[in-house]
Design a protein around this motif. Structure first.
Motif, PDB file in Angstrom:
ATOM      1  N   GLY A  22       0.797  -1.219   0.000  1.00  0.00           N
ATOM      2  CA  GLY A  22       0.000   0.000   0.000  1.00  0.00           C
ATOM      3  C   GLY A  22       0.826   1.262   0.000  1.00  0.00           C
ATOM      4  O   GLY A  22       0.280   2.359  -0.191  1.00  0.00           O
ATOM      5  N   GLY A  23       2.118   1.129   0.203  1.00  0.00           N
ATOM      6  CA  GLY A  23       2.995   2.285   0.256  1.00  0.00           C
ATOM      7  C   GLY A  23       3.384   2.796  -1.114  1.00  0.00           C
ATOM      8  O   GLY A  23       2.934   2.288  -2.153  1.00  0.00           O
ATOM      9  N   SER A  24       4.238   3.816  -1.101  1.00  0.00           N
ATOM     10  CA  SER A  24       4.653   4.475  -2.341  1.00  0.00           C
ATOM     11  C   SER A  24       6.161   4.674  -2.375  1.00  0.00           C
ATOM     12  O   SER A  24       6.810   4.787  -1.329  1.00  0.00           O
ATOM     13  N   LEU A  25       6.681   4.728  -3.581  1.00  0.00           N
ATOM     14  CA  LEU A  25       8.078   5.072  -3.818  1.00  0.00           C
ATOM     15  C   LEU A  25       8.150   5.839  -5.128  1.00  0.00           C
ATOM     16  O   LEU A  25       7.320   5.629  -6.019  1.00  0.00           O
ATOM     17  N   ARG A  26       9.168   6.687  -5.251  1.00  0.00           N
ATOM     18  CA  ARG A  26       9.421   7.353  -6.522  1.00  0.00           C
ATOM     19  C   ARG A  26      10.838   7.022  -6.970  1.00  0.00           C
ATOM     20  O   ARG A  26      11.807   7.327  -6.268  1.00  0.00           O
ATOM     21  N   LEU A  27      10.926   6.404  -8.113  1.00  0.00           N
ATOM     22  CA  LEU A  27      12.223   6.072  -8.700  1.00  0.00           C
ATOM     23  C   LEU A  27      12.650   7.180  -9.654  1.00  0.00           C
ATOM     24  O   LEU A  27      11.819   7.802 -10.310  1.00  0.00           O
ATOM     25  N   SER A  28      13.950   7.382  -9.716  1.00  0.00           N
ATOM     26  CA  SER A  28      14.519   8.368 -10.639  1.00  0.00           C
ATOM     27  C   SER A  28      15.549   7.704 -11.535  1.00  0.00           C
ATOM     28  O   SER A  28      16.220   6.759 -11.119  1.00  0.00           O
TER      29      SER A  28
END
Length: 131
Positions: A15-21
């Motif tokens: 349910g969590g979030s991450l942002r990849l770059s």
């Protein structure tokens, strides 16, 4: 040889979030379609999403559609993958890659048949979704 660099992976609860770059030191990503791929343990590499250079074309795999958002900032020479509502099955090493043969993305040309067009890859960033 150009090496892309991914960052932003980590461990997150379901349910969590991450942002990849994805950045490309010494190489301009503008002009090329950029794809995000992943490889889960024991599974083949899977195309996750693709974004065109400047035409707004975007493709998502069915497994992430509605949960992941790809974007790019050509001024910062960076491509992002915002991942939300993460599931344990999203656990994988995530890679970005540049398609030197296309500037647009389309569903048919993002299939595995065309993955050989992605010439420049990163080392990957691991994402683990676990409680």
């Amino acid at each position: 040889q150009v090496q892309l660099v991914e960052s932003g992976g980590g461990v997150v609860q379901p349910g969590g979030s991450l942002r990849l770059s994805c950045v490309a030191p010494g190489f301009t990503l503008h002009g090329y379609a950029i794809g995000w791929f992943r490889r889960a343990p024991g599974k083949e590499r899977e195309g996750v999403s693709c974004i065109g250079s400047s035409d707004g074309s975007i493709v998502y795999s069915d497994s992430v559609k509605g949960r992941f958002t790809i974007s790019r900032d050509n001024a910062k020479n960076t491509v992002y993958l915002q991942m939300t509502s993460l599931k344990p099955e999203d656990t994988a090493v995530y890679f970005c890659a540049a398609n030197l043969m296309r500037s647009r993305c389309a569903y048919d040309t993002f299939s595995s048949t065309y993955h050989h067009e992605y010439a420049y890859w990163g080392q990957g960033t691991p994402v683990t979704v676990s409680s």
